[in-house]
Design a protein around this motif. Structure first.
Motif, PDB file in Angstrom:
ATOM      1  N   TRP A  38      -2.377   1.718  -6.932  1.00  0.00           N
ATOM      2  CA  TRP A  38      -3.647   2.398  -6.646  1.00  0.00           C
ATOM      3  C   TRP A  38      -3.662   2.825  -5.172  1.00  0.00           C
ATOM      4  CZ3 TRP A  38      -7.636   1.662  -3.233  1.00  0.00           C
ATOM      5  CH2 TRP A  38      -8.817   2.383  -3.488  1.00  0.00           C
ATOM      6  N   ALA A  39      -3.211   1.916  -4.300  1.00  0.00           N
ATOM      7  CA  ALA A  39      -3.191   2.214  -2.858  1.00  0.00           C
ATOM      8  C   ALA A  39      -2.238   3.374  -2.559  1.00  0.00           C
ATOM      9  CB  ALA A  39      -2.770   0.978  -2.083  1.00  0.00           C
ATOM     10  N   ARG A  40      -1.067   3.364  -3.218  1.00  0.00           N
ATOM     11  CA  ARG A  40      -0.111   4.466  -2.990  1.00  0.00           C
ATOM     12  C   ARG A  40      -0.746   5.793  -3.385  1.00  0.00           C
ATOM     13  NH1 ARG A  40       5.536   2.080  -5.595  1.00  0.00           N
ATOM     14  NH2 ARG A  40       5.307   0.038  -4.667  1.00  0.00           N
ATOM     15  N   LYS A  41      -1.426   5.759  -4.530  1.00  0.00           N
ATOM     16  CA  LYS A  41      -1.937   7.019  -5.063  1.00  0.00           C
ATOM     17  C   LYS A  41      -3.181   7.509  -4.324  1.00  0.00           C
ATOM     18  CE  LYS A  41      -3.058   9.165  -9.473  1.00  0.00           C
ATOM     19  NZ  LYS A  41      -2.889   9.097 -10.914  1.00  0.00           N
ATOM     20  N   TYR A  42      -4.147   6.615  -4.153  1.00  0.00           N
ATOM     21  CA  TYR A  42      -5.459   7.074  -3.678  1.00  0.00           C
ATOM     22  C   TYR A  42      -5.708   6.852  -2.190  1.00  0.00           C
ATOM     23  CZ  TYR A  42      -6.525   7.913  -8.528  1.00  0.00           C
ATOM     24  OH  TYR A  42      -6.497   8.405  -9.811  1.00  0.00           O
ATOM     25  N   VAL A  43      -4.944   5.980  -1.539  1.00  0.00           N
ATOM     26  CA  VAL A  43      -5.135   5.753  -0.102  1.00  0.00           C
ATOM     27  C   VAL A  43      -4.015   6.440   0.679  1.00  0.00           C
ATOM     28  CG1 VAL A  43      -5.357   4.005   1.711  1.00  0.00           C
ATOM     29  CG2 VAL A  43      -6.268   3.547  -0.588  1.00  0.00           C
ATOM     30  N   LEU A  44      -2.782   6.221   0.233  1.00  0.00           N
ATOM     31  CA  LEU A  44      -1.635   6.749   0.982  1.00  0.00           C
ATOM     32  C   LEU A  44      -1.187   8.115   0.477  1.00  0.00           C
ATOM     33  CD1 LEU A  44       0.289   3.351   1.083  1.00  0.00           C
ATOM     34  CD2 LEU A  44      -1.121   4.344   2.889  1.00  0.00           C
ATOM     35  N   HIS A  45      -1.739   8.510  -0.663  1.00  0.00           N
ATOM     36  CA  HIS A  45      -1.420   9.819  -1.259  1.00  0.00           C
ATOM     37  C   HIS A  45       0.080  10.022  -1.421  1.00  0.00           C
ATOM     38  CE1 HIS A  45      -5.638  10.589  -0.849  1.00  0.00           C
ATOM     39  NE2 HIS A  45      -5.559  10.251   0.424  1.00  0.00           N
TER      40      HIS A  45
ATOM     41  N   CYS B  62      -1.297  -3.811   0.924  1.00  0.00           N
ATOM     42  CA  CYS B  62      -0.838  -2.601   0.215  1.00  0.00           C
ATOM     43  C   CYS B  62      -1.584  -1.343   0.663  1.00  0.00           C
ATOM     44  CB  CYS B  62      -0.941  -2.786  -1.297  1.00  0.00           C
ATOM     45  SG  CYS B  62      -2.610  -2.950  -1.949  1.00  0.00           S
ATOM     46  N   LEU B  63      -2.760  -1.531   1.235  1.00  0.00           N
ATOM     47  CA  LEU B  63      -3.521  -0.339   1.643  1.00  0.00           C
ATOM     48  C   LEU B  63      -2.811   0.427   2.755  1.00  0.00           C
ATOM     49  CD1 LEU B  63      -7.212  -1.644   1.575  1.00  0.00           C
ATOM     50  CD2 LEU B  63      -5.898  -0.511  -0.226  1.00  0.00           C
ATOM     51  N   SER B  64      -1.990  -0.277   3.526  1.00  0.00           N
ATOM     52  CA  SER B  64      -1.235   0.437   4.557  1.00  0.00           C
ATOM     53  C   SER B  64       0.244   0.606   4.212  1.00  0.00           C
ATOM     54  CB  SER B  64      -1.373  -0.260   5.918  1.00  0.00           C
ATOM     55  OG  SER B  64      -1.096  -1.621   5.779  1.00  0.00           O
ATOM     56  N   SER B  65       0.771  -0.294   3.362  1.00  0.00           N
ATOM     57  CA  SER B  65       2.218  -0.219   3.075  1.00  0.00           C
ATOM     58  C   SER B  65       2.529   0.305   1.678  1.00  0.00           C
ATOM     59  CB  SER B  65       2.837  -1.619   3.205  1.00  0.00           C
ATOM     60  OG  SER B  65       2.345  -2.443   2.162  1.00  0.00           O
TER      61      SER B  65
ATOM     62  N   GLU C 125       2.915  -1.649  -0.658  1.00  0.00           N
ATOM     63  CA  GLU C 125       3.715  -2.723  -1.249  1.00  0.00           C
ATOM     64  C   GLU C 125       2.882  -3.986  -1.381  1.00  0.00           C
ATOM     65  OE1 GLU C 125       6.760  -2.028  -2.164  1.00  0.00           O
ATOM     66  OE2 GLU C 125       6.870  -0.086  -1.145  1.00  0.00           O
ATOM     67  N   CYS C 126       3.219  -4.780  -2.403  1.00  0.00           N
ATOM     68  CA  CYS C 126       2.540  -6.072  -2.583  1.00  0.00           C
ATOM     69  C   CYS C 126       3.397  -7.161  -1.943  1.00  0.00           C
ATOM     70  CB  CYS C 126       2.340  -6.378  -4.064  1.00  0.00           C
ATOM     71  SG  CYS C 126       1.470  -7.943  -4.315  1.00  0.00           S
ATOM     72  N   PRO C 127       2.819  -7.936  -1.012  1.00  0.00           N
ATOM     73  CA  PRO C 127       3.643  -8.936  -0.314  1.00  0.00           C
ATOM     74  C   PRO C 127       3.787 -10.263  -1.051  1.00  0.00           C
ATOM     75  CG  PRO C 127       1.437  -8.926   0.627  1.00  0.00           C
ATOM     76  CD  PRO C 127       1.443  -7.888  -0.467  1.00  0.00           C
ATOM     77  N   ILE C 128       3.091 -10.449  -2.170  1.00  0.00           N
ATOM     78  CA  ILE C 128       3.156 -11.753  -2.855  1.00  0.00           C
ATOM     79  C   ILE C 128       4.537 -11.926  -3.484  1.00  0.00           C
ATOM     80  CG2 ILE C 128       2.177 -13.204  -4.671  1.00  0.00           C
ATOM     81  CD1 ILE C 128      -0.438 -11.616  -4.371  1.00  0.00           C
ATOM     82  N   ASP C 129       5.129 -13.083  -3.204  1.00  0.00           N
ATOM     83  CA  ASP C 129       6.502 -13.342  -3.653  1.00  0.00           C
ATOM     84  C   ASP C 129       6.481 -14.076  -4.996  1.00  0.00           C
ATOM     85  OD1 ASP C 129       9.187 -13.698  -3.829  1.00  0.00           O
ATOM     86  OD2 ASP C 129       9.284 -15.320  -2.353  1.00  0.00           O
TER      87      ASP C 129
END
Ligand SMILES: Cc1cc2nc3c(=O)[nH]c(=O)nc-3n(C[C@H](O)[C@H](O)[C@H](O)COP(=O)(O)O)c2cc1C
Length: 220
Positions: free
Chosen positions: A106-113, A55-58, A60-64
């Protein structure tokens, strides 16, 4: 348009005290015109975060598993009610698994902005419900920061909390003199209050049932 109100039951015990409180809160919200929905995490397949860092790069969460379905509901709702008993001075493992899985937000907001809702300002509000068996008045302090941190990534304003202690056996909340009434009223307020309060309304119903036996943790 009707406000969408999502209740999330986080106890493993179906029909337990926190379930009854969230159902009553939703009944209050519905009576005030909300479109309500209740999900119980115990019925879902939801694993904790695996820290794969995808998720830090996408974002998205990949867990199905069932998380994506819950995430859609979390993002769509206008009002959220999280109901968890206190288990070992924390939220239940079901609640914690859901909270951890929101690492993708969290990743969308704080890493990927990436803003959660890029095109619109949303008035999103949340209520916390918790029940504990012991007498300790500090028993709920331990979950407040966890919830605050989670609501930040959900872009929701924490508007109210209902905490009831000395409630242990299944269904004992029914014997409490005011908890269910408070829950109903707070559910109504979630829908009807024109403005979110500056600070959350916190209702602490301590010592509601008499004649309790002593439990470990009472003196914490
Ligand atoms: C595994 C477990 C851990 C618990 N830990 C605590 C605790 O740390 N503090 C407390 O006051 N009550 C504790 N309790 C009591 C529950 O919070 C209490 O029984 C509550 O009413 C359960 O709510 P429910 O019916 O919604 O599941 C614990 C209960 C269980 C089963």
């Amino acid at each position: 348009m009707r406000r969408r109100v999502l209740g999330i039951a986080c106890s493993p015990r179906a029909g337990g005290n926190s379930d009854l409180l969230v159902e009553e809160t939703l009944a209050g919200a519905e009576s005030a015109g909300g479109a309500v929905e209740l999900i119980a995490l115990r019925d879902l397949d939801l694993t904790p975060c695996q820290e794969c860092d995808v998720c830090l790069s996408s974002g998205e969460c990949p867990i199905d598993d069932d998380f994506l379905e819950v995430l859609e509901k979390l993002l769509a709702c206008d009002r959220l009610i999280l109901a968890t008993p206190i288990f070992f001075m924390s939220v239940t493992a079901y609640a914690k698994a859901l909270i951890e899985r929101c690492q993708c937000l969290w990743a969308r907001k704080y890493v990927l902005h990436q803003p959660l809702f890029p095109d619109q300002q949303r008035d999103r509000r949340a209520m916390l419900i918790s029940v504990a068996g012991t007498k300790s008045e500090q028993m709920f302090d331990c979950i407040e920061l966890t919830i605050k941190y989670w609501l930040d990534v959900l872009e929701m304003k924490h508007v109210s909390s209902l905490f009831v202690n000395q409630i242990d056996a299944k269904g004992d909340i029914r014997k409490h003199s005011s908890a269910l009434e408070e829950a109903f009223r707070m559910g109504q307020s979630l829908v009807t209050d024109a403005q979110a309060p500056d600070k959350p309304e916190v209702i602490r119903l301590f010592g509601g049932l008499s004649g309790e036996t002593a439990l470990s943790g009472d003196n914490l």
